[in-house]
Scaffold this motif. Sequence first.
Motif, short mmCIF file in Angstrom:
data_model
loop_
_atom_site.label_atom_id
_atom_site.label_comp_id
_atom_site.label_asym_id
_atom_site.label_seq_id
_atom_site.Cartn_x
_atom_site.Cartn_y
_atom_site.Cartn_z
N PRO A 168 0.86 -1.34 0.24
CA PRO A 168 0.01 0.21 -0.22
C PRO A 168 0.79 1.12 -0.05
O PRO A 168 0.39 2.21 -0.42
CB PRO A 168 -0.83 -0.20 1.20
CG PRO A 168 -0.10 -1.19 2.09
CD PRO A 168 0.38 -2.29 1.16
N GLU A 169 2.08 1.09 0.45
CA GLU A 169 3.08 2.32 0.59
C GLU A 169 3.30 2.72 -0.75
O GLU A 169 3.36 3.98 -1.06
CB GLU A 169 4.19 1.89 1.21
CG GLU A 169 3.82 1.78 2.90
CD GLU A 169 3.63 0.29 3.16
OE1 GLU A 169 3.28 -0.02 4.21
OE2 GLU A 169 3.70 -0.51 2.09
N LEU A 170 3.45 1.89 -1.65
CA LEU A 170 3.83 2.15 -3.15
C LEU A 170 2.80 2.81 -3.85
O LEU A 170 2.82 3.68 -4.47
CB LEU A 170 4.14 0.87 -3.94
CG LEU A 170 4.99 1.01 -5.35
CD1 LEU A 170 6.03 2.01 -5.07
CD2 LEU A 170 5.08 -0.20 -5.91
N ILE A 171 1.72 2.42 -3.64
CA ILE A 171 0.31 2.89 -4.22
C ILE A 171 0.07 4.34 -3.60
O ILE A 171 -0.33 5.53 -4.17
CB ILE A 171 -1.05 1.98 -3.90
CG1 ILE A 171 -0.70 0.78 -4.49
CG2 ILE A 171 -2.15 2.86 -4.49
CD1 ILE A 171 -1.56 -0.28 -3.96
N ALA A 172 0.17 4.69 -2.18
CA ALA A 172 0.02 6.00 -1.67
C ALA A 172 1.06 6.89 -2.21
O ALA A 172 0.72 8.30 -2.47
CB ALA A 172 0.40 5.67 -0.09
N TYR A 204 7.54 5.46 -11.44
CA TYR A 204 8.05 4.30 -12.53
C TYR A 204 8.35 3.06 -11.56
O TYR A 204 8.21 2.01 -12.01
CB TYR A 204 9.38 4.68 -13.12
CG TYR A 204 9.75 3.82 -14.36
CD1 TYR A 204 8.80 4.01 -15.38
CD2 TYR A 204 10.58 2.87 -14.31
CE1 TYR A 204 9.00 3.14 -16.54
CE2 TYR A 204 10.86 1.98 -15.59
CZ TYR A 204 9.91 1.97 -16.40
OH TYR A 204 10.40 1.30 -17.51
N ALA A 205 8.52 3.29 -10.26
CA ALA A 205 8.54 2.21 -9.16
C ALA A 205 7.37 1.33 -9.38
O ALA A 205 7.34 0.12 -9.22
CB ALA A 205 9.22 2.57 -7.90
N TYR A 206 6.06 2.24 -9.23
CA TYR A 206 4.86 1.61 -9.30
C TYR A 206 4.56 0.79 -10.68
O TYR A 206 4.39 -0.14 -10.72
CB TYR A 206 3.69 2.66 -9.15
CG TYR A 206 2.35 1.97 -9.32
CD1 TYR A 206 1.72 1.47 -8.18
CD2 TYR A 206 1.81 1.95 -10.29
CE1 TYR A 206 0.41 0.74 -8.38
CE2 TYR A 206 0.63 1.47 -10.50
CZ TYR A 206 -0.15 0.97 -9.37
OH TYR A 206 -1.35 0.40 -9.78
N GLY A 253 -7.61 -2.58 -0.77
CA GLY A 253 -6.53 -3.42 -0.90
C GLY A 253 -6.77 -4.55 -2.52
O GLY A 253 -6.20 -5.49 -2.33
N ALA A 254 -7.70 -4.09 -3.08
CA ALA A 254 -8.01 -4.79 -4.55
C ALA A 254 -7.93 -3.91 -5.29
O ALA A 254 -8.12 -2.72 -5.60
CB ALA A 254 -9.46 -5.29 -4.35
N PHE A 255 -7.31 -4.35 -6.81
CA PHE A 255 -7.29 -3.86 -8.18
C PHE A 255 -8.69 -4.40 -8.77
O PHE A 255 -9.14 -5.28 -8.75
CB PHE A 255 -6.26 -4.01 -8.54
CG PHE A 255 -4.77 -3.43 -8.39
CD1 PHE A 255 -4.64 -2.05 -8.45
CD2 PHE A 255 -3.90 -4.24 -7.59
CE1 PHE A 255 -3.61 -1.61 -8.03
CE2 PHE A 255 -2.83 -3.78 -7.24
CZ PHE A 255 -2.58 -2.29 -7.30
N VAL A 256 -9.28 -3.34 -9.60
CA VAL A 256 -9.92 -3.61 -10.69
C VAL A 256 -9.32 -4.09 -11.93
O VAL A 256 -8.39 -3.55 -12.37
CB VAL A 256 -10.92 -2.33 -11.08
CG1 VAL A 256 -11.92 -2.85 -12.17
CG2 VAL A 256 -11.81 -1.93 -9.95
#
Length: 350
Positions: free
Chosen positions: A54-58, A149-151, A241-244
């Motif tokens: 989640p830290e990468l998404i934030a 780019y890491a994401y 916590g989920a992706f579409v």
Amino acid sequence: MSDTKGTAFTHIPVIDIAPLFSGDDAAKRKVAAEMADAASNVGFLYVKGHGIPPELIATLEARAAEFFALPLDRKMERYIGKSRAHRGYVPKGEEGFYDGTDPRKTDKKEAFDLSIELPESDPDHILGYRMLGPNQWPAELPEMQRDVYAYYEAAMALGHTIFRGFALALGLDENYFEALLTKPPSQLRLVHYPADPARVADWGISAHTDYECFTILHVTAPGLEVMNAEGRWIDAPPIEGAFVINIGDMLEALTNGRFIATSHRVRNVPDERFSFPLFCALDYETVIEPLPQFIDGDARYPSYVAGGHLVTQTMRTFSYLKKLVASGALALPESENHATAFGRKEREPA
């Protein structure tokens, strides 16, 4: 172009794909069967157990907010029309199927598009493959390139795992798609829907299907709607916590309509909203056509080249490319009938 497929679903299934990262073949095939059911009947699914922290998404969200907060003239320094590789800033009204003269018929979003980082010396870029080349990063935000780019790399790795799941779902070797994923023009979009309390626009983005194999989507707020087989729009709200995941044109064509690219849109909401779709494609020269095992009579989709299809669809929707086509400076890579309907057409709700 697909036959009557799909169901009058009222919700989108949630699938835990953690077993796809394991060595348990039986567990992987169980997940793949769930993915096949969702892809055949809904065209959409949520995935959890994906392993992206989640830290990468934030951090991705924070970097996007910093970029879109820049003044318009600063963002336009990275205007997508300045890139031969179709990378950079997409201002409001640049993209869409409308002429932009009616404010209610113009998508209200702005975006920043990027893909696999390639140098100017890349041979495919030199050859003129429009979707391959260097990104246009804003020099004033050095952390954006590093963190976004890491994401991108993490989400692309997840994409490989999902490709393996879909391969199993189709009765193919688990690694069937790997040979077609050496340098795909898979695009990540940072999309910003500004606050619109008056709701001037009809929608955030109008109804469409995605061009690629599938999309991995993270959103910060509700607004996404998916069309069921009765033509009703079904909400697809974010789930913690989920992706579409949604099926795109290429998987629909490869499966001869067994998997469906379902029409979807973003309704206009008054609050600010961010969206981060990664469009997972196959390599540029991959020939997309129904696989023999899915042809039970006629092949219902024309054969086309993956990169040419992406470029043709992009030329039909981006203003700067429409102008180049109209002037004769660019030609569509494929005929217009190849670039038409996949999935279910938009219909008025019943």
